[in-house]
Design an enzyme around this catalytic site. Structure first.
Site, PDB file in Angstrom:
ATOM      1  N   GLY A 132       0.834  -1.211   0.000  1.00  0.00           N
ATOM      2  CA  GLY A 132       0.000   0.000   0.000  1.00  0.00           C
ATOM      3  C   GLY A 132       0.860   1.249   0.000  1.00  0.00           C
ATOM      4  N   TYR A 133       1.424   1.576  -1.136  1.00  0.00           N
ATOM      5  CA  TYR A 133       2.256   2.773  -1.275  1.00  0.00           C
ATOM      6  C   TYR A 133       1.510   3.860  -2.063  1.00  0.00           C
ATOM      7  CZ  TYR A 133       6.910   1.052   0.344  1.00  0.00           C
ATOM      8  OH  TYR A 133       7.982   0.610   1.071  1.00  0.00           O
ATOM      9  N   SER A 134       1.257   3.586  -3.373  1.00  0.00           N
ATOM     10  CA  SER A 134       0.753   4.631  -4.279  1.00  0.00           C
ATOM     11  C   SER A 134      -0.650   5.086  -3.906  1.00  0.00           C
ATOM     12  CB  SER A 134       0.713   4.106  -5.718  1.00  0.00           C
ATOM     13  OG  SER A 134       1.948   3.579  -6.086  1.00  0.00           O
ATOM     14  N   SER A 166      -1.294  -3.988  -6.230  1.00  0.00           N
ATOM     15  CA  SER A 166      -1.306  -5.279  -6.925  1.00  0.00           C
ATOM     16  C   SER A 166      -1.836  -6.379  -6.012  1.00  0.00           C
ATOM     17  CB  SER A 166       0.110  -5.662  -7.372  1.00  0.00           C
ATOM     18  OG  SER A 166       0.582  -4.738  -8.311  1.00  0.00           O
ATOM     19  N   GLU A 249      12.328  -3.913  -4.205  1.00  0.00           N
ATOM     20  CA  GLU A 249      11.310  -4.036  -5.248  1.00  0.00           C
ATOM     21  C   GLU A 249      11.953  -3.808  -6.625  1.00  0.00           C
ATOM     22  OE1 GLU A 249       8.051  -1.250  -5.016  1.00  0.00           O
ATOM     23  OE2 GLU A 249       6.957  -2.293  -6.603  1.00  0.00           O
ATOM     24  N   GLU A 378      11.704   7.153 -15.963  1.00  0.00           N
ATOM     25  CA  GLU A 378      12.200   8.540 -15.834  1.00  0.00           C
ATOM     26  C   GLU A 378      12.727   8.781 -14.414  1.00  0.00           C
ATOM     27  OE1 GLU A 378       9.202   7.780 -17.148  1.00  0.00           O
ATOM     28  OE2 GLU A 378       9.718   8.163 -19.246  1.00  0.00           O
TER      29      GLU A 378
END
Ligand SMILES: Cc1cc2nc3c(=O)[nH]c(=O)nc-3n(C[C@H](O)[C@H](O)[C@H](O)COP(=O)(O)OP(=O)(O)OC[C@H]3O[C@@H](n4cnc5c(N)ncnc54)[C@H](O)[C@@H]3O)c2cc1C
Length: 394
Positions: A132-134, A166, A249, A378
């Site tokens: 649970g990051y983004s 995910s 990751e 990027e």
């Protein structure tokens, strides 16, 4: 010194005896991969037996300490084990965000109690984790995250939303970044917490991908109670753990193309296009592209090995995972572009036996996400410019 030849012999004998023949083939697509967890549905008895035997031996996580469910192997022994598994065609018994991401972070930052509670179930494939990051407004700029955890004495109350989580709908627990001090500078008010996805107030909504699959979700937290014993590290200092986990990751995504046993380009191209009278691929332009790819892939494999050895010796550059992530992702995308070019119009088939139910087309589309997930290409280039090349203005 390890007696590596003796270990190699013993490992080979054990694998020959214990790896079921069905597990000596590459997985036939995503649905054939074992992710473990409370909701696991084994595709076959062989898959279940293979996981149980490897977990019993500690070889789902060969380098973790024995007391946390690992095999206690040295880096050199673990490399030998991987080589022997590759030689016999043994597939990995378990894929797991717990193994690739949370485990290393807990080993580095968890309390003894957290390690003993969470690591063995990860090693045995009993608990499946999601990340649970983004958030809708915190992707590349992850430190802008707004999911809040209010301090209520012995517990936190978490409210907010994550996105692109995910397998959130398949996972049992989440490792989650939350804001515990809204007044602090953005990197300094974040904490790293763990909680069960069955906790009241947690809900998920799948998001469908261009490949037709839905491996990730929007995840919502409404007044979710999280015990303070599930805080990892120090309150408001979770950013350090978050970054450490991200390096693991990125290593994992960078090596994904090598680990996932994609179709071998040479054999696939020969089957699809045919050979000329000299036994070469019967298309000079594709032949040159395929040769260039295979040389680059070989060089990348050697780089992965070198990076592993440097990490084992404690001499890895902290920013190097960005190099592996950037190059591995771009290489895997090139692989699938070439496979699709070889397959021609057959490669575009979405369903049906001839196209393996669109497996190639789906994998090709899925590979496009490699340069987004875990931090975009990027962003990796920015990290490389700043932390490795020390470029002016970076
Ligand atoms: C397949 C997949 C699985 C994922 N799984 C998870 C998961 O399990 N858990 C989780 O928390 N997240 C997950 N993510 C989310 C992923 O981490 C984010 O998508 C990623 O960090 C990019 O964030 P964003 O999508 O918000 O894009 P944005 O940050 O909005 O970026 C949009 C574009 O702007 C560019 N950009 C942004 N900032 C800069 C900059 N400073 N310099 C140069 N270019 C810039 C980016 O490179 C990109 O091209 C997953 C994503 C994918 C695709």
């Amino acid at each position: 010194m390890d007696d590596l030849p003796a270990f190699r012999q013993a490992a080979r004998a054990w694998l020959e005896q214990n790896c079921p023949p069905e597990m000596r083939t590459a997985a036939a697509g995503d649905d054939d991969i074992c992710w473990g967890g409370r909701k696991v549905r084994f595709r076959s008895d062989a898959q279940r037996v293979w996981l149980e035997r490897m977990a019993e031996k500690g070889w789902t996580v060969p380098e973790w300490p024995v007391e946390y469910g690992g095999g206690g192997l040295s880096r050199a022994q673990a490399d030998v084990l991987r080589e022997e598994m590759r030689a016999l065609g043994c597939r990995a018994p378990l894929q797991s965000f717990g193994i690739w991401m949370l485990g290393p972070a807990l080993l580095a930052y968890g309390t003894e109690e957290q390690k003993r509670r969470h690591l063995p179930p990860i090693a045995r494939g009993e608990i499946r984790w999601c990340q649970g990051y983004s958030e809708p407004n915190a992707g590349s700029d992850l430190a802008s995250l707004q999911t809040r955890a209010e301090d209520r004495g012995d517990h936190y109350v978490v409210n907010g939303q994550k996105v692109w989580t995910s397998y959130a709908d398949q996972a049992d627990w989440v490792f989650c970044l939350v804001r515990t001090d809204p007044a602090a500078r953005k990197h300094e008010g974040i904490s790293f917490v763990l909680f069960d996805m069955d906790t009241p107030g947690v809900s998920t909504r799948p998001i469908t991908l261009i490949s037709g699959k839905s491996p990730f979700c929007e995840t919502f937290f409404d007044d979710v109670r999280v015990e303070k014993s599930n805080l990892v590290g120090t309150p408001n200092r979770g950013w350090t753990i978050a970054k450490y986990l991200l390096t693991h990751e990125r290593d994992m995504i960078g090596a994904m193309g090598e680990r996932a046993s994609p179709p071998a380009l040479g054999a696939f191209a020969a089957g699809a296009i045919g050979l000329d009278r000299d036994g070469r691929l019967d298309d000079p332009a594709l032949r040159a592209d395929a040769a260039r790819f295979e040389i680059d892939e070989l060089a990348f494999r050697l780089t992965l090995e070198r990076a592993g050895e440097l990490a084992g010796a404690g001499r890895a550059h902290a920013g190097f995972s960005s190099v592996l992530k950037y190059y591995g992702a771009e290489l895997n995308k090139r692989r699938y572009e070439l496979l699709m070019a070889c397959a021609g119009s057959d490669g575009l088939e979405w369903e049906g036996a001839r196209s393996g139910d669109g497996q190639l087309a789906r994998s090709w589309l899925r590979s496009k996400a490699n340069s987004i997930e875990g931090g975009t290409s990027e962003i990796q280039l920015n990290v490389i410019a700043k932390r490795i090349l020390d470029l002016p203005g970076a």
